[in-house]
Scaffold this active site. Structure first.
Site, PDB file in Angstrom:
ATOM      1  CG  HIS A 158     -19.916 -18.798   8.704  1.00  0.00           C
ATOM      2  ND1 HIS A 158     -20.311 -17.589   9.257  1.00  0.00           N
ATOM      3  CD2 HIS A 158     -20.871 -19.677   9.050  1.00  0.00           C
ATOM      4  CE1 HIS A 158     -21.445 -17.756   9.908  1.00  0.00           C
ATOM      5  NE2 HIS A 158     -21.810 -19.021   9.794  1.00  0.00           N
ATOM      6  CG  ASP A 190     -18.921 -14.581   8.476  1.00  0.00           C
ATOM      7  OD1 ASP A 190     -18.776 -15.175   7.385  1.00  0.00           O
ATOM      8  OD2 ASP A 190     -19.379 -15.139   9.493  1.00  0.00           O
ATOM      9  CB  SER A 216     -25.121 -18.561   9.887  1.00  0.00           C
ATOM     10  OG  SER A 216     -24.585 -18.767  11.170  1.00  0.00           O
TER      11      SER A 216
END
Length: 464
Positions: free
Chosen positions: A126, A156, A231
């Site tokens: 993402h 992911d 992230s």
């Protein structure tokens, strides 16, 4: 003068008599040397007078995080994702004036971890999704353009590559199965565009599945502070080894409120190896259906999909899976995590409970070739080499089950092959499933499908 010395003598004699009498009467109650604080106010409910907490406190305080931080901070990078978006102008469409569409750049940021000296970087999918260009900034401020090697949307994870003229510092993978609940970990990343930020916490849980996600995951949960921008960053143990890729938080505010989640390093490493060797993730399955109504410890098998001669026929309906390769399995997300870290063809040691007895089985994992699009209501399977040759195709997705009324209305049925989704070619069943489920189908926009019917003819549909 004699009178003065007499008074002094009497005073000294009186003091001596007073001190002697005090020591005689009160000697056993002198507590000045052993004075302690009053503890009558609060007593912890788990208080155990035989348990000394001091050694544990000393151990926790003596843990040195500097080694792990120094080994990791230079291998964690800042990832800048630039994508070009198109926006429609409704007034231009209505009045026929000006451009009906305009393009603009959208920039997102995150983190990544260098995993090899030659510049391979792991991050979250993402973080780089829909990127038209990706810029990597090292901790020493040097910048590089990155190439996307491959992605795995389900877990992911994305793999990037930069070309540098020097060997880069990197963080080695650790065995995430070995990490224990309560173990100290560090989260290293770039929250809010702040470079090289290190936070500490403990492993709060393993095999965690997040509610609301379409996929069943197996996250490591920690209380190390992770915020937007973290992230794709590193979760490392106190030796500076990679145990996870920081991926998500649960928050009502968008900022850290006490829980963060990381993809285990065993899963991330397996995905990286697959992308480098095969260009796509090789998903391994046991070949069994799960009894979703079972809510005790373990995973109960609801159905076995292999004939009596298959290796996996050692498993039977009703068996309860207790361990995989000596790792305890309490729930489905833990089983999923173990299988995600394996490849088709790998053997696993499975401990099952059957009729109250624990039994050991060695099972070979199979390659998953069937995928269900819940949005469209179809089950899809990869084409065989024979089917590819017959229709002169590089790939596609064969419909093996159809529960969609619109498709049935148009005559699309079991055996049709999907070759395009929204005018983009389809190479596999997993790709078709992802393209369909990530489309805007169901929100008013049509879904364009190109299929090959049972006679080998091409048909095109726009489903609403």
């Amino acid at each position: 003068m004699k009178k003065f010395f007499g008074l002094v003598g009497m005073a000294v004699l009186g003091g001596a008599l007073t001190l002697g009498g005090y020591k005689l009467l009160f000697n056993e109650t002198v507590v000045l040397k052993n004075k302690t604080a009053d503890t009558t106010g609060i007593i912890q409910t788990n208080y155990n007078p035989g348990f000394n907490t001091k050694p544990a406190a000393i151990d926790a305080a003596s843990i040195d995080f500097t080694v792990a931080a120094e080994r990791t901070v230079h291998s964690v990078v800042h990832v800048k994702n630039t994508s070009v978006r198109t926006q429609s102008n409704p007034f231009a469409i209505i009045f026929g004036s000006g451009n009906a569409e305009r393009k603009f750049e959208q920039v997102g940021t995150g983190s990544g971890v260098i995993i090899s000296a030659d510049g391979y970087i792991v991050t979250n999918n993402h973080v780089i999704n829909n990127a038209t260009s990706i810029e990597i900034t090292l901790n020493n401020k040097k910048k590089y353009e990155a190439e996307i090697i491959g992605t795995d949307k389900n877990n992911d994870i994305a793999l990037l590559k930069i070309d540098a003229d020097i060997d880069l510092p990197y963080t080695p993978f650790a065995n995430s199965d070995s990490i224990k609940i309560g173990e100290w970990v560090l989260a290293v990343g770039n929250p809010y565009n702040l470079t090289s930020t290190v936070t500490a916490g403990i492993v709060s849980a393993k095999g965690r599945d997040l509610e609301g996600n379409r996929n069943i995951e197996s996250f490591i949960q920690t209380d190390a502070a992770v915020n937007p921008g973290n992230s794709g960053g590193a979760l490392v143990n106190t030796r500076g080894e990679l145990v996870g890729i920081n991926t998500a938080i649960t928050s009502k505010t968008g900022s850290f409120i006490g829980y963060s989640f990381a993809v285990p390093s065993n899963i991330a490493k397996k995905i990286v190896d697959d992308l480098l060797e095969f260009g796509a993730v090789q998903e391994a399955i046991l070949g069994v259906g799960i009894d979703r109504e079972y809510d005790d410890e373990g995973v109960r098998i609801g159905e076995v999909y292999y004939d009596e001669n298959a290796n996996n026929a050692q498993l039977k309906k009703g068996d309860i899976i207790k361990k995989i390769n000596n790792v305890k399995i309490s729930k489905f997300s833990e089983l999923k995590g173990q299988l995600t870290a394996k490849r088709p063809g790998d053997y696993v040691d499975v401990v099952i409970e059957r009729d109250g007895e624990l039994i050991n089985k060695k099972i070979v994992l199979n390659k998953r070739d069937t995928f269900i699009s819940r949005i469209l209501g179809v089950s899809l399977k990869d084409l065989t080499d024979k089917e590819k040759k017959k229709y002169d195709l590089k790939g596609g997705a064969k419909i093996i089950e159809n529960a969609n009324r619109n498709l049935s209305y148009y005559g699309v049925e079991k055996g049709y092959i999907i070759t395009q989704v929204n005018k983009k070619p389809v190479l596999s069943a997993s790709e078709a499933k992802s393209m369909i489920d990530e489309s805007d189908f169901g929100s008013g926009r049509p879904l364009f499908l190109e299929v090959i019917n049972l006679e080998g003819e091409i048909e095109r549909y726009a489903l609403k």
